[in-house]
Scaffold this active site. Structure first.
Site, mmCIF file in Angstrom:
data_model
loop_
_atom_site.group_PDB
_atom_site.id
_atom_site.type_symbol
_atom_site.label_atom_id
_atom_site.label_comp_id
_atom_site.label_asym_id
_atom_site.label_seq_id
_atom_site.Cartn_x
_atom_site.Cartn_y
_atom_site.Cartn_z
ATOM 1 N N LYS A 214 0.789 -1.346 -11.685
ATOM 2 C CA LYS A 214 1.161 -2.697 -11.245
ATOM 3 C C LYS A 214 0.605 -3.728 -12.219
ATOM 4 O O LYS A 214 1.306 -4.664 -12.618
ATOM 5 C CB LYS A 214 0.617 -2.961 -9.828
ATOM 6 N N ASP B 80 3.648 -7.741 0.135
ATOM 7 C CA ASP B 80 3.899 -6.402 0.676
ATOM 8 C C ASP B 80 4.836 -6.456 1.885
ATOM 9 O O ASP B 80 5.390 -5.434 2.293
ATOM 10 C CB ASP B 80 2.578 -5.773 1.152
ATOM 11 N N GLN C 122 -4.357 -2.508 -1.438
ATOM 12 C CA GLN C 122 -3.795 -1.162 -1.555
ATOM 13 C C GLN C 122 -4.113 -0.327 -0.313
ATOM 14 O O GLN C 122 -5.245 -0.299 0.169
ATOM 15 C CB GLN C 122 -4.345 -0.489 -2.827
HETATM 16 N N1 GUN Z 1 0.248 2.315 -0.636
HETATM 17 C C1 GUN Z 1 1.388 3.003 -0.873
HETATM 18 N N2 GUN Z 1 2.433 2.147 -0.999
HETATM 19 C C2 GUN Z 1 1.936 0.906 -0.841
HETATM 20 C C3 GUN Z 1 2.512 -0.401 -0.859
HETATM 21 O O1 GUN Z 1 3.720 -0.596 -1.037
HETATM 22 N N3 GUN Z 1 1.651 -1.428 -0.664
HETATM 23 C C4 GUN Z 1 0.326 -1.253 -0.448
HETATM 24 N N4 GUN Z 1 -0.436 -2.332 -0.252
HETATM 25 N N5 GUN Z 1 -0.240 -0.058 -0.414
HETATM 26 C C5 GUN Z 1 0.560 1.008 -0.618
#
Ligand code: GUN
Length: 293
Positions: A54, A121, A98
């Site tokens: 990311k 998110d 996350q």
């Molecule tokens: N863990 C796995 N996929 C995601 C996501 O799309 N967002 C977040 N914050 N954590 C994740």
């Protein structure tokens, strides 16, 4: 055996990111740099890979990006304070914590603390409600949004299609089902999960099968109707001593046996994964644009 269409998430994600790049340039001309903060608690190796990826994509697009890595012992109150500081920080337009955090963290309470306007998110109850209400002013969770984009760009008809989503998580399964059943997509949707009776039989009804369970290669050939479209959300690590890393990546779908009978399928890696990151950046650009109004 037919040859399925391989849904190339990497190239479709690259096209989405080029749109984001153009929108970012426009914002930069107005003096606004989209800012994304990614918070990682603990040192789960897979999470570290995602977070790194990311951050790299943000840097490539000219975003302001902050990675906040906190020790596994971080308390609930400390994490809440990090979120509050990011809410108050005008240089940050998107906040992502996350998932999953360590077990002692109440993740729901953390998500509720995020300013819904920075919740890129789409996990905050306000954004979940907007998804249910089909109110387009909210943020849609990145992985299901990425799956929808893959279907749309690939010209896959969802109208009237029988769709089965395996998995009922708040990150993928539930929002995925809501998007498919929406008045834009008009699919007939079944949400199946680990307690469903006759899982294979339910999956065999699907014109569009979405696997989001997190169990490597669970979906076998006899779970899939010939000609179905198969979207594999799983990214699982399987021990493999022939690899330098000691593992290989496998999806939730037994790709080798399922691909030949599908009409279209996503590979792992290179299918849904890159789409998730592209949609995250798209949401962040939108959050930055919204902050200018
Ligand atoms: N863990 C796995 N996929 C995601 C996501 O799309 N967002 C977040 N914050 N954590 C994740």
């Amino acid at each position: 055996m037919n040859s399925p269409k391989i849904l190339d998430g990497k190239s479709i994600a690259a096209a989405v990111l080029e749109e984001c790049r153009a929108e970012t340039l426009e914002l930069l001309e107005k003096g606004i740099r989209p800012g994304l903060a990614v918070v990682l608690v603990g040192s789960d190796p897979a999470s570290q890979v995602y977070v790194g990826s990311k951050a790299r994509t943000c840097a490539d697009l000219g975003f302001y990006s902050v990675k906040i890595e906190l020790p596994a012992e971080t308390t609930q109150e400390e994490l809440l304070q990090v979120v509050r500081n990011l809410n108050a920080d005008a240089t940050i337009h998107g906040i992502l914590v996350q998932s999953p955090p360590p077990k002692h963290i109440d993740e729901d309470a953390i998500i509720r603390e995020i300013d819904p306007r920075k919740d890129v998110d789409g996990f905050h109850p306000e954004n979940v409600a907007k998804l249910v209400l089909e109110d387009a002013t909210g943020f849609v969770p990145c992985t299901p949004a990425g799956c929808m984009k893959l279907l749309e760009v690939s010209g896959i008809e969802t109208n009237g299609a029988e769709a089965v989503v395996i998995g009922r998580s708040m990150i993928v399964g539930k929002p995925m089902a809501l998007l498919l059943v929406s008045k834009i997509s008009n699919a007939t949707v079944t949400i199946a999960h680990s307690r469903s009776k006759n899982l294979a039989g339910i999956c065999r009804r699907a014109d569009i099968l979405i696997a989001a369970v997190g169990r490597p290669e669970m979906v076998k050939a006899d779970w899939v109707k010939p000609g179905a479209v198969v979207i594999d959300v799983g990214i699982n690590r399987i021990p493999d001593l022939s690899k330098k890393s000691g593992f290989r990546l496998a999806g939730d779908v037994a790709y080798e046996e399922v691909a030949p009978l599908s009409s279209a399928i996503t590979p792992v890696p290179g299918g849904v994964g890159p789409m998730t990151i592209a949609m995250l950046l798209q949401n962040t650009v939108r959050a930055a644009e919204m902050a200018t109004r």
